[in-house]
Design a protein around this motif. Sequence first.
Motif, PDB file in Angstrom:
ATOM      1  N   LYS A 100       0.817  -1.217   0.000  1.00 33.81           N
ATOM      2  CA  LYS A 100       0.000   0.000   0.000  1.00 33.81           C
ATOM      3  C   LYS A 100       0.853   1.270   0.000  1.00 33.81           C
ATOM      4  CE  LYS A 100      -3.524   2.353   2.733  1.00 33.81           C
ATOM      5  NZ  LYS A 100      -4.290   2.326   3.985  1.00 33.81           N
ATOM      6  N   ASN A 101       2.017   1.232   0.675  1.00 31.12           N
ATOM      7  CA  ASN A 101       2.794   2.457   0.892  1.00 31.12           C
ATOM      8  C   ASN A 101       4.085   2.554   0.098  1.00 31.12           C
ATOM      9  OD1 ASN A 101       1.181   3.786   3.074  1.00 31.12           O
ATOM     10  ND2 ASN A 101       1.514   1.792   4.003  1.00 31.12           N
ATOM     11  N   ALA A 102       4.353   1.599  -0.765  1.00 30.59           N
ATOM     12  CA  ALA A 102       5.593   1.633  -1.551  1.00 30.59           C
ATOM     13  C   ALA A 102       5.262   1.538  -3.035  1.00 30.59           C
ATOM     14  CB  ALA A 102       6.512   0.479  -1.132  1.00 30.59           C
ATOM     15  N   ASP A 103       6.215   1.957  -3.861  1.00 27.56           N
ATOM     16  CA  ASP A 103       6.049   1.899  -5.308  1.00 27.56           C
ATOM     17  C   ASP A 103       6.490   0.535  -5.820  1.00 27.56           C
ATOM     18  OD1 ASP A 103       5.301   4.593  -5.368  1.00 27.56           O
ATOM     19  OD2 ASP A 103       7.377   5.266  -5.655  1.00 27.56           O
ATOM     20  N   ASN A 104       5.645  -0.078  -6.636  1.00 28.16           N
ATOM     21  CA  ASN A 104       6.012  -1.339  -7.281  1.00 28.16           C
ATOM     22  C   ASN A 104       6.805  -1.005  -8.538  1.00 28.16           C
ATOM     23  OD1 ASN A 104       6.277  -3.806  -8.504  1.00 28.16           O
ATOM     24  ND2 ASN A 104       4.113  -4.323  -8.436  1.00 28.16           N
ATOM     25  N   VAL A 105       8.104  -1.296  -8.517  1.00 32.06           N
ATOM     26  CA  VAL A 105       8.959  -0.988  -9.659  1.00 32.06           C
ATOM     27  C   VAL A 105       9.208  -2.224 -10.523  1.00 32.06           C
ATOM     28  CG1 VAL A 105      10.050   0.999  -8.560  1.00 32.06           C
ATOM     29  CG2 VAL A 105      11.071  -1.271  -8.282  1.00 32.06           C
ATOM     30  N   ARG A 108      12.479  -3.720 -12.442  1.00 32.60           N
ATOM     31  CA  ARG A 108      13.501  -2.674 -12.326  1.00 32.60           C
ATOM     32  C   ARG A 108      14.041  -2.584 -10.899  1.00 32.60           C
ATOM     33  NH1 ARG A 108       9.398   0.839 -13.876  1.00 32.60           N
ATOM     34  NH2 ARG A 108      10.093   2.175 -12.176  1.00 32.60           N
ATOM     35  N   PHE A 109      13.527  -3.420  -9.993  1.00 27.68           N
ATOM     36  CA  PHE A 109      13.882  -3.326  -8.581  1.00 27.68           C
ATOM     37  C   PHE A 109      15.392  -3.303  -8.332  1.00 27.68           C
ATOM     38  CE2 PHE A 109      14.988  -5.125  -4.492  1.00 27.68           C
ATOM     39  CZ  PHE A 109      14.352  -4.241  -3.646  1.00 27.68           C
ATOM     40  N   PRO A 110      16.181  -4.241  -8.879  1.00 34.42           N
ATOM     41  CA  PRO A 110      17.628  -4.205  -8.584  1.00 34.42           C
ATOM     42  C   PRO A 110      18.269  -2.865  -8.978  1.00 34.42           C
ATOM     43  CG  PRO A 110      17.047  -6.293  -9.591  1.00 34.42           C
ATOM     44  CD  PRO A 110      15.836  -5.406  -9.694  1.00 34.42           C
ATOM     45  N   ASN A 111      17.920  -2.347 -10.136  1.00 35.03           N
ATOM     46  CA  ASN A 111      18.520  -1.087 -10.593  1.00 35.03           C
ATOM     47  C   ASN A 111      18.061   0.094  -9.746  1.00 35.03           C
ATOM     48  OD1 ASN A 111      19.956  -2.335 -12.653  1.00 35.03           O
ATOM     49  ND2 ASN A 111      18.304  -2.056 -14.142  1.00 35.03           N
ATOM     50  N   GLU A 112      16.776   0.145  -9.414  1.00 35.44           N
ATOM     51  CA  GLU A 112      16.257   1.235  -8.593  1.00 35.44           C
ATOM     52  C   GLU A 112      16.875   1.207  -7.192  1.00 35.44           C
ATOM     53  OE1 GLU A 112      13.773   3.737  -9.447  1.00 35.44           O
ATOM     54  OE2 GLU A 112      14.452   3.078 -11.413  1.00 35.44           O
ATOM     55  N   ALA A 113      17.002   0.009  -6.622  1.00 32.07           N
ATOM     56  CA  ALA A 113      17.576  -0.110  -5.278  1.00 32.07           C
ATOM     57  C   ALA A 113      19.035   0.348  -5.285  1.00 32.07           C
ATOM     58  CB  ALA A 113      17.465  -1.558  -4.792  1.00 32.07           C
ATOM     59  N   ARG A 114      19.786  -0.029  -6.319  1.00 32.67           N
ATOM     60  CA  ARG A 114      21.188   0.407  -6.430  1.00 32.67           C
ATOM     61  C   ARG A 114      21.276   1.928  -6.551  1.00 32.67           C
ATOM     62  NH1 ARG A 114      21.879  -4.326  -9.494  1.00 32.67           N
ATOM     63  NH2 ARG A 114      23.334  -5.709  -8.418  1.00 32.67           N
ATOM     64  N   LYS A 115      20.443   2.517  -7.406  1.00 32.78           N
ATOM     65  CA  LYS A 115      20.472   3.968  -7.603  1.00 32.78           C
ATOM     66  C   LYS A 115      20.230   4.698  -6.280  1.00 32.78           C
ATOM     67  CE  LYS A 115      18.851   3.969 -12.395  1.00 32.78           C
ATOM     68  NZ  LYS A 115      17.692   4.304 -13.268  1.00 32.78           N
ATOM     69  N   PRO A 125      10.251   4.311  -0.547  1.00 32.40           N
ATOM     70  CA  PRO A 125       9.939   2.897  -0.371  1.00 32.40           C
ATOM     71  C   PRO A 125       9.544   2.270  -1.716  1.00 32.40           C
ATOM     72  CG  PRO A 125       8.230   4.262   0.637  1.00 32.40           C
ATOM     73  CD  PRO A 125       9.289   5.179   0.120  1.00 32.40           C
ATOM     74  N   ILE A 126      10.199   1.170  -2.042  1.00 33.75           N
ATOM     75  CA  ILE A 126       9.898   0.460  -3.282  1.00 33.75           C
ATOM     76  C   ILE A 126       9.832  -1.039  -3.002  1.00 33.75           C
ATOM     77  CG2 ILE A 126      10.989   2.183  -4.784  1.00 33.75           C
ATOM     78  CD1 ILE A 126      13.360   0.176  -5.112  1.00 33.75           C
ATOM     79  N   TYR A 127       9.189  -1.736  -3.915  1.00 35.36           N
ATOM     80  CA  TYR A 127       9.251  -3.191  -3.934  1.00 35.36           C
ATOM     81  C   TYR A 127       9.157  -3.623  -5.388  1.00 35.36           C
ATOM     82  CZ  TYR A 127       4.132  -3.458  -4.542  1.00 35.36           C
ATOM     83  OH  TYR A 127       2.850  -3.348  -5.003  1.00 35.36           O
ATOM     84  N   GLY A 128       9.555  -4.849  -5.648  1.00 42.35           N
ATOM     85  CA  GLY A 128       9.528  -5.345  -7.014  1.00 42.35           C
ATOM     86  C   GLY A 128      10.076  -6.751  -7.073  1.00 42.35           C
ATOM     87  N   GLU A 129      10.627  -7.097  -8.207  1.00 45.67           N
ATOM     88  CA  GLU A 129      11.099  -8.454  -8.438  1.00 45.67           C
ATOM     89  C   GLU A 129      12.599  -8.479  -8.672  1.00 45.67           C
ATOM     90  OE1 GLU A 129       8.829 -10.194 -11.605  1.00 45.67           O
ATOM     91  OE2 GLU A 129       6.961  -9.365 -10.813  1.00 45.67           O
ATOM     92  N   ALA A 130      13.226  -9.522  -8.144  1.00 49.54           N
ATOM     93  CA  ALA A 130      14.655  -9.743  -8.372  1.00 49.54           C
ATOM     94  C   ALA A 130      14.896 -11.244  -8.334  1.00 49.54           C
ATOM     95  CB  ALA A 130      15.496  -9.055  -7.300  1.00 49.54           C
ATOM     96  N   SER A 131      15.770 -11.701  -9.191  1.00 50.50           N
ATOM     97  CA  SER A 131      16.133 -13.117  -9.162  1.00 50.50           C
ATOM     98  C   SER A 131      16.974 -13.365  -7.915  1.00 50.50           C
ATOM     99  CB  SER A 131      16.937 -13.482 -10.414  1.00 50.50           C
ATOM    100  OG  SER A 131      18.219 -12.886 -10.342  1.00 50.50           O
ATOM    101  N   PRO A 132      17.119 -14.618  -7.498  1.00 52.30           N
ATOM    102  CA  PRO A 132      17.983 -14.897  -6.352  1.00 52.30           C
ATOM    103  C   PRO A 132      19.408 -14.369  -6.550  1.00 52.30           C
ATOM    104  CG  PRO A 132      16.669 -16.832  -6.873  1.00 52.30           C
ATOM    105  CD  PRO A 132      16.433 -15.826  -7.968  1.00 52.30           C
ATOM    106  N   GLU A 133      19.914 -14.458  -7.774  1.00 47.84           N
ATOM    107  CA  GLU A 133      21.268 -13.965  -8.051  1.00 47.84           C
ATOM    108  C   GLU A 133      21.332 -12.449  -7.908  1.00 47.84           C
ATOM    109  OE1 GLU A 133      19.556 -15.965 -10.299  1.00 47.84           O
ATOM    110  OE2 GLU A 133      20.539 -17.823  -9.652  1.00 47.84           O
TER     111      GLU A 133
END
Length: 156
Positions: A100-105, A108-115, A125-133
């Motif tokens: 409810k309170n974060a952006d679903n990226v 793009r999650f790994p790149n957004e988190a790194r930035k 606050p963001i959430y999204g998808e990332a492979s285990p690697e």
Amino acid sequence: MIRYNLRCERGHAFDSWFQSSSAYDSQVRRKLVTCPTCGSAKVEKAIMAPQIVGRKGRDKAAPEPAPAAEPAASESTPLLMAQERELRAKLKELRDHIVKNADNVGDRFPNEARKMHYGDIEHRPIYGEASPEEARSLVEEGVEVSPLPVLPDDRN
């Protein structure tokens, strides 16, 4: 999912489910696995027999559990079931709050988190998808990430 029989340093027996054996190892290292009876974080896997059923064994009754293990498991089951329901409710509440309170990226999650980690973009606050690697790589870089809780009864 893997279910482990666990035992704390004081001898309390309980069981818990984990996404994988490495998820168990990680959670134990971070002291996230605690005894529901005494709260001890000094937990280890207890000896357990695998339940493997072959084609011939499907028609046969399941073998009886060892008598010594049965009383402890049956005594703690109602308490563990109540604690498990409470834990699941809290995990669902946490996940719903994040969604409810974060952006679903998305992917793009790994790149957004790194930035954000390196100060290239403003923290939010963001959430999204990332492979285990990808997740492992983020953690190795020092980027603080955590998986959203997924519960067995989710129907998403």
